[in-house]
Motif scaffolding. Sequence first.
Motif, PDB file in Angstrom:
ATOM      1  N   GLY A  64       1.133  -1.414  -0.111  1.00 32.74           N
ATOM      2  CA  GLY A  64      -0.196  -0.332  -0.349  1.00 32.74           C
ATOM      3  C   GLY A  64       1.038   1.478  -0.329  1.00 32.74           C
ATOM      4  N   THR A  65       0.242   2.708  -0.072  1.00 29.58           N
ATOM      5  CA  THR A  65       1.228   3.510  -0.534  1.00 29.58           C
ATOM      6  C   THR A  65       0.496   4.185   0.181  1.00 29.58           C
ATOM      7  N   TRP A  66       1.312   5.710   0.740  1.00 32.85           N
ATOM      8  CA  TRP A  66       0.441   6.198   1.596  1.00 32.85           C
ATOM      9  C   TRP A  66       1.193   8.203   1.825  1.00 32.85           C
ATOM     10  N   ASP A  67       0.883   8.786   1.682  1.00 39.16           N
ATOM     11  CA  ASP A  67       1.940  10.462   1.585  1.00 39.16           C
ATOM     12  C   ASP A  67       0.902  11.522   2.576  1.00 39.16           C
ATOM     13  N   LEU A  68       1.913  11.841   3.806  1.00 38.73           N
ATOM     14  CA  LEU A  68       1.601  12.664   4.616  1.00 38.73           C
ATOM     15  C   LEU A  68       1.437  14.135   3.857  1.00 38.73           C
ATOM     16  N   ASP A  69       0.642  15.103   3.412  1.00 38.72           N
ATOM     17  CA  ASP A  69       0.853  16.212   3.474  1.00 38.72           C
ATOM     18  C   ASP A  69       1.246  16.748   4.956  1.00 38.72           C
ATOM     19  N   LEU A  70       2.722  17.178   5.225  1.00 33.44           N
ATOM     20  CA  LEU A  70       2.844  18.062   6.428  1.00 33.44           C
ATOM     21  C   LEU A  70       2.846  19.350   6.723  1.00 33.44           C
ATOM     22  N   VAL A  71       2.116  19.783   5.573  1.00 32.98           N
ATOM     23  CA  VAL A  71       1.263  21.621   5.842  1.00 32.98           C
ATOM     24  C   VAL A  71      -0.211  21.059   6.512  1.00 32.98           C
ATOM     25  N   SER A  72      -1.057  20.430   6.008  1.00 33.36           N
ATOM     26  CA  SER A  72      -2.374  19.869   6.505  1.00 33.36           C
ATOM     27  C   SER A  72      -1.972  19.108   7.576  1.00 33.36           C
ATOM     28  N   TYR A  73      -1.611  18.194   7.550  1.00 35.25           N
ATOM     29  CA  TYR A  73      -1.324  17.180   8.629  1.00 35.25           C
ATOM     30  C   TYR A  73      -2.627  16.266   8.431  1.00 35.25           C
ATOM     31  N   THR A  74      -2.622  15.646   6.946  1.00 34.62           N
ATOM     32  CA  THR A  74      -3.165  15.070   6.447  1.00 34.62           C
ATOM     33  C   THR A  74      -3.189  13.367   5.440  1.00 34.62           C
ATOM     34  N   VAL A  75      -3.314  12.569   6.159  1.00 35.62           N
ATOM     35  CA  VAL A  75      -3.065  11.592   5.319  1.00 35.62           C
ATOM     36  C   VAL A  75      -3.674  11.318   3.596  1.00 35.62           C
ATOM     37  N   TYR A  76      -2.880  11.027   2.496  1.00 30.92           N
ATOM     38  CA  TYR A  76      -3.990  10.205   1.668  1.00 30.92           C
ATOM     39  C   TYR A  76      -3.041   8.429   1.189  1.00 30.92           C
TER      40      TYR A  76
END
Length: 663
Positions: A64-76
Amino acid sequence: MLKLFYFLHYTVILLLYMEFKPFDSISEKHPSYPDKQQQNEYFTRISAESDQRLRLALEAAEVGTWDLDLVSYTVYWDAKCKQLYGYHQHDFVPFEQVLNCIHPSDKDSVHKAVKEATNPEIRAPYNIIFRTIGADDGQLRWLQCKGRAMFNERNEAVRFTGIAQDITIQQQQKLQLEASELRYRDLIENSAVGKVVFTGRDMKVDIINDAMLEIWGKERENVIGKTLLEAMPELEGQPFLAQLQQVYDTGIPYSTDKAVAYISKKGAAPEPHWFNYNYRALYDAEGKIYGVINTATEISEVIEALHAEKRANEELQFILEAGSLGTWYLDMASYQLFYDAKTQALVGYPPVGSISLDQALSYVYEPDKEKVSQAIRHAFDAGTSGGNFEVEQRTKSGAAWLRIKGRVKFDPAGNPVQLAGIVMDISMHKQLQKHKDDFISTASHEIKTPITTIKTYGQLLEAHLEESGSSIEKSMVKKMNEQVMRLNELVNGLLDVTKMQAGKLNYNETYFDFDELTNSVTEELQLISDTHRIQKRLKAGCQVYGDKNRIRQVISNLITNAIKYSPGAKDIIVNTAVKGDEVTLCVEDFGIGISRDKQDKVFEQFYQAGGEAHTFPGLGLGLYISSQIIRHTDGRIWIENTEEGKGSTFCFALPCDYRNSEN
Ligand code: ADP
């Protein structure tokens, strides 16, 4: 925006998974796309294809792949990743919510790893194993996540992206493996038998239990992690390392029942110790040998005992040879008699070392055969013989005399297993005994004639003085006559013995009532005893066929002994009874008794339990003569109860004979 993320993200991973080709090299390889638009179309198509290939590859690998936006602290995250966290919906989730899915025990370590990966000073690669508890399905999963943070030109972490993989099965297998290794260690460490696991060809001590440390005489901390020769330098030059390496190289186990090792225990000089031990190769999951397990038991004590037994046997052999004694044993399972060379020479057995019992009996002088068979039967009756066997017999021709002694070995159920013993030549002893018997016989005969004359004149004198003599004279001649009677009895005893030895004692056999005889003997003896009260309990009521006077002699001997050996007591009990086909008579007294070890001996000639002390008068012949008479009448004689200081009970049994009473 999302598409762009994915594109960048997949591109990064694409570089990891696929062979990377720079774009300009593509245009070189495809000169057939001359204009910009064609090139753009080409790249778009290539990108779409790569995207699909990567998806397929990730799907196939269940990554699985994940991506954490460190600005909004949201995980995609993608569908697989969602599933790994136990989510059914939501493509985007706040980071805290993701953290909530992490097992409470692993939360801190995940948080720390993310911090270190996103810290521009550290920029640590993110590679962590942790557990999740499914947000929607509550299921526990083990995940391995790898990723990397991306920083902007101001050196701020803006994104944190990576992959996640379900490693629950591997993790469970790993835990199982660890548990089984733990069990294996536990099994070794708690074994009572010495065990050590060596790894590598130089035999590094990996696991060792207390039993093996005891054998080695070493402390655990001084051997763990060391090679065999580092742990036990004294083994240098001894064969053990080579044997271990042979097992390590070939996988062929090695074992021995008995080997000596020179071991230096607790720092002392090396000393020999005996072991039985084995070496077995240990294999890893790929089937490659990684070590050797050694199991050992110290048998020094057993070996020492065997050596001591061997020494004792040699000494015994020496004694047997010095005493000209032969040894033999009769195996009760096969009724086969086994004998050594000396027995063979003494008895005249064939030199084969073993024959059947029947064959063995054929080497006995015919007239002695019954006596030998009876002695064997008697020995097997543990109750009366205590398992002891003793007989004197002549060799087949009658030329030599042998004394054979043995003991029966019984199993726990009381069945005879073996009769083993010795044989010695007593021909010389018998010859001397014959000279002695001849002498006693001649002397007794010679003495008997003057005694008879003295007795006659004594009685005449007593009768004469009865009328005319003074009371002093009367009492003197009475005492003289009593002593002459005693002297006469002693000489008679000696004559009986010598006649018995020569088989010349005459028996005048008739039928008689046993209780009648017992009663008359008891009455007579009561008349002359003013110290004891003889109680009669006569319940025999059967006839016996034998020499009445001789049986009278036996009963008289038992009662006079009972009186003689119970000087401080008052009562003597005479019992008769019928048991089965036998009539038994027992004389019980409450006198000095006889110690157990002397019980068997009192029926021997000239034996006196008092030994040298000679407190009581007598020659030690009465019981011997009695036993011979009883034996001649097909009976048995024995001591039933006796305890030193508490009295004894002497008994005999004779066969009842009802033939005459029927007439
Ligand atoms: P003697 O009495 O002449 O010595 P016996 O053959 O009658 O010879 O007895 C042998 C030995 O057995 C005795 O010397 C004595 O030590 C022991 N003995 C016999 N009867 C008794 C008894 N009733 N109580 C104790 N000891 C006895």
